[in-house]
Design a protein around this motif. Sequence first.
Motif, PDB file in Angstrom:
ATOM      1  N   ILE A  70      53.867 103.927  92.853  1.00  0.00           N
ATOM      2  CA  ILE A  70      53.209 103.375  92.876  1.00  0.00           C
ATOM      3  C   ILE A  70      54.291 101.888  93.462  1.00  0.00           C
ATOM      4  N   GLY A  71      53.943 101.615  94.924  1.00  0.00           N
ATOM      5  CA  GLY A  71      55.009 100.769  95.203  1.00  0.00           C
ATOM      6  C   GLY A  71      56.708 101.598  95.641  1.00  0.00           C
ATOM      7  N   ASP A  72      57.651 100.289  94.116  1.00  0.00           N
ATOM      8  CA  ASP A  72      58.940 101.067  94.038  1.00  0.00           C
ATOM      9  C   ASP A  72      58.740 102.248  92.953  1.00  0.00           C
ATOM     10  N   THR A  73      58.067 102.337  92.247  1.00  0.00           N
ATOM     11  CA  THR A  73      58.058 102.544  90.539  1.00  0.00           C
ATOM     12  C   THR A  73      57.514 104.096  90.442  1.00  0.00           C
ATOM     13  N   THR A  74      57.411 104.501  90.736  1.00  0.00           N
ATOM     14  CA  THR A  74      57.716 105.877  89.458  1.00  0.00           C
ATOM     15  C   THR A  74      56.913 106.367  88.005  1.00  0.00           C
ATOM     16  N   LEU A  75      56.068 106.291  87.677  1.00  0.00           N
ATOM     17  CA  LEU A  75      54.906 106.431  86.840  1.00  0.00           C
ATOM     18  C   LEU A  75      54.921 108.274  85.800  1.00  0.00           C
ATOM     19  N   THR A  76      55.604 108.512  85.097  1.00  0.00           N
ATOM     20  CA  THR A  76      55.688 109.553  83.958  1.00  0.00           C
ATOM     21  C   THR A  76      54.590 109.817  82.936  1.00  0.00           C
ATOM     22  N   TRP A  77      53.118 110.288  83.429  1.00  0.00           N
ATOM     23  CA  TRP A  77      51.693 110.081  82.624  1.00  0.00           C
ATOM     24  C   TRP A  77      51.685 111.494  81.587  1.00  0.00           C
ATOM     25  N   ALA A  78      50.733 111.094  80.859  1.00  0.00           N
ATOM     26  CA  ALA A  78      50.401 112.141  80.231  1.00  0.00           C
ATOM     27  C   ALA A  78      49.068 112.628  79.522  1.00  0.00           C
ATOM     28  N   LYS A  79      48.252 112.956  78.588  1.00  0.00           N
ATOM     29  CA  LYS A  79      47.263 113.020  78.478  1.00  0.00           C
ATOM     30  C   LYS A  79      47.027 111.518  77.714  1.00  0.00           C
ATOM     31  N   ASN A  80      45.501 111.061  77.856  1.00  0.00           N
ATOM     32  CA  ASN A  80      45.495 109.355  77.413  1.00  0.00           C
ATOM     33  C   ASN A  80      45.938 108.327  77.862  1.00  0.00           C
TER      34      ASN A  80
END
Length: 331
Positions: free
Chosen positions: A278-288
């Motif tokens: 998202i833009g210059d940001t990388t997010l790592t996500w998991a359930k919920n």
Amino acid sequence: MTDQFHGAMSSANVSALWERTSHGGEGLAEAPHLWHWETLDPLLDAAVAATDMDTAERRVLVLENPAYDASDRRGIGLNMVVNLQILMPGESARPHRHTLNALRFVIEGDGGAVTTVDGKPCAMEPGDFLLTPGMCWHEHSHTGETRAVWLDALDAPLHFHFDTNMFEAGPSNDIPPQLPEAALAAPGITPVSTEWTRPYSPLYKYPLAQVEAVLRETPPAKDGSRRIRYTNPLTGGAAMPGLDCYMLAPGQGSETQAYRSNANMVCLAAAGEGVSRIGDTTLTWAKNDIFTCPRGNWISHRATSDDAKLFQLTDRDVLAQIHYLREEFAD
Ligand SMILES: [Fe+2]
């Protein structure tokens, strides 16, 4: 002369447009923010310990976007608020209604929690999507055995902007006639009803099992992703004014086609794990996990488990209805 001019303008309640420096915020994209479930989960238990349903209208934790810390804005996004609501076995939340459109996405529970919408009981199983549109009576009860948690989203900032927020406490009254589910069970066949003139779907519940079945049969896009929209079967449009919702299954290992929009989105990881840019940001996500995708950012998603799904709530239909929506896709 200039001072006389400004003095005269001030006395006349007039100002000079050419002296303003701001031309609006489009293009100034906020950074995204992610709330990890492992941080939220213990706060839900603490909320249960801190309050009971005799004193709280609703036991709700509000997600506060740190991008708004220095402003008087509140909530998760420009036109949306997102809360987490908790109901314990044996508890209930009394009926009320309001002009705000609200939705629920069930995160946790054993199916014992029920939301009753204008007299229709809707059992809440994990992954189910429920509507409580503006001025529909709604109440919650729980006859199951484990903690029930769901995401609440509302179009509250829009109502605060237009000063159209209205709240009415129960008991429920003047419930309008409803369209039976059986009248809406056949794809492509809808009742012609002069009784139903309301601007939202007569279906108040969209079960996860049905969403998964449609996702499985949805042909993948070129980037390998599959996506469904929660719609009003009578119109084919968004299920409800104010909030337009989708479920995305990104292809594992391939990134979704990047897009940019002047609409806002919030994602809840309904299943699995993945990575979003998202833009210059990388997010790592998991359930919920829950994260924002603010307008103006280039956005793409990638699954890192084969079951990954993102529930997406957006304000894009609000912008589309008034022809303000702008979206573009990368090549
Ligand atoms: Fe409510």
